[in-house]
Design an enzyme around this catalytic site. Sequence first.
Site, short mmCIF file in Angstrom:
data_model
loop_
_atom_site.label_atom_id
_atom_site.label_comp_id
_atom_site.label_asym_id
_atom_site.label_seq_id
_atom_site.Cartn_x
_atom_site.Cartn_y
_atom_site.Cartn_z
N ALA A 78 0.82 -1.21 0.00
CA ALA A 78 0.00 0.00 0.00
C ALA A 78 0.85 1.26 0.00
CB ALA A 78 -0.95 0.00 1.20
N GLN A 186 -6.62 -0.53 5.08
CA GLN A 186 -7.24 -1.03 6.30
C GLN A 186 -8.71 -1.38 6.11
OE1 GLN A 186 -5.74 -1.73 9.15
NE2 GLN A 186 -3.81 -0.63 9.01
N CYS A 331 6.64 6.85 22.21
CA CYS A 331 7.54 7.35 23.24
C CYS A 331 8.96 6.85 23.04
CB CYS A 331 7.04 6.91 24.61
SG CYS A 331 7.75 7.78 25.98
#
Lengths: 407, 127
Positions: A78, A186, A331
Amino acid sequence: MTKVKTPIYMDYSATTPADPRVADKMCQYLTPDGIFGNPASSSHSFGWAADDAVKKARSQVADLVNADPREIVWTSGATESDNLAIKGAAHFNVRKGKHIVTMKTEHKAVLDSCRQLEREGYEVTYLDPMDNGLLDIDVFKAALRDDTTLVSIMHVNNEIGVIQDIAAIGEICRDRKITFHVDAAQSAGKVPIDLSTLKVDLMSFSAHKIYGPKGIGALYVRRKPRTRIEAQMHGGGHERGMRSGTLATHQIVGMGEAFEIAKNEMATENDRLLMLRNRLYDGLKDMEEVYVNGDLEQRVAGNLNISFNFVEGESLMMSLKDIAVSSGSACTSASLEPSYVLRALGRNDELAHSSLRFTIGRFTTVEEVDYAIEQTRAAVEKLRELSPLWDMYKEGIDLDSVQWAAH
Amino acid sequence: MAYSEKVIDHYENPRNVGAMDKDAKEVGTGMVGAPACGDVMKLQIKVGDDGVIEDAKFKTYGCGSAIASSSLLTEWVKGKSLDEVQAIKNTDIAEELELPPVKVHCSVLAEDAIKAAIADYQSKQQQ
């Protein structure tokens, strides 16, 4: 409770395992005893057999989305399809205009392709979604200009699973003769797609999001009205000149098989996934300060993106060491940036830092969902015991009123 | 990302979790960080008449490394004088926990927290 086999995979939006039926099929297209020929070899039976297999797969992919097999262009996935669609259409239509409209919540393959076009002198409008993640059609209409040549809006969001109204967006684009690209990585196999009625000109597909192999995808390129794109990969003129490179027969066969299975099983599979997703959400929603990110109705069955306020996502994932999920807060990067998708929804930083994405799929069981509920509740409770923010919340302190020293 | 065994140990069995009365004269409280950045550390010390830290408690919102850094620090400061504690550097924490470069800021935050707690205690004594 029943003992479940760990670790448990709940990251189906990242990738899916290949369905065993798909893998079996692929193995028949590799070895000397199998169909290993180059589909472009038109002078012997090895090539013909491979070409037949590719033709069949092209039909299988086209059938899932009600397209013509001649509208399917094979790519490596994709990401490549998005690049080919966006750069290809923008380049081809450069004389008509240099303005593109997309959304802030798109996949990086779309956003970074747009960034590249900006460097080439194009202008791109990045629209904010509404709080529920959906595009406001009036805002969209207002963003279109006379020099807009391309609109790229994803069908289902990879992080929050919301389903955009591509039918309505397509009508608007068609009226204004603007090329409309949809990233359907998706959504294919999870949401019904009918390209004979949708006014979509270009659509990106991936195999490994719906139980096919990694490394293969496709771009739908509409024939009527004819959509033109400029090739990004040059070579032997494969795929009617739009994407050169020897076709990966075994990958293509795998993608075809995966798309056919999806077509046959989508309806029943969606019912089961929705039952499991609701079970997961029901098991968590009575906890305090829990928020679902993105619209709960306009959403694919297998996605639950949820924020546990006052708990940091990375440490939550560390607690859930037997469960593979992903966190909205990236993070691990030095910048400590929370998810750009959640930020675009207007979620505050705390909630964006506190999110988990559970994505369930074909091989998820009720026992696994129950285990995930139990583990998640325990982890959230443990981390809230550790959290100074939780204490402040319990004392009734408004966290927004505190002067924080940002670092 | 892979954590060191020491980080995992402190994360799974955090030492000295809790809170003390922040208004008590012998208690110093330091709270640093910001929710928007993904970590907030609250560190408290209780100092005896002899200037030695009798007890330490923490609560931390943040990643595993942030929780481990504050847990380790509470262990280290107990039984030490304020001067000894002032000498603890973030690099000592980072080294002990084998923090990767992207997590060094967690140890910096822990050093900031203990300095803030000492400053709070000292300002209370001057009142």
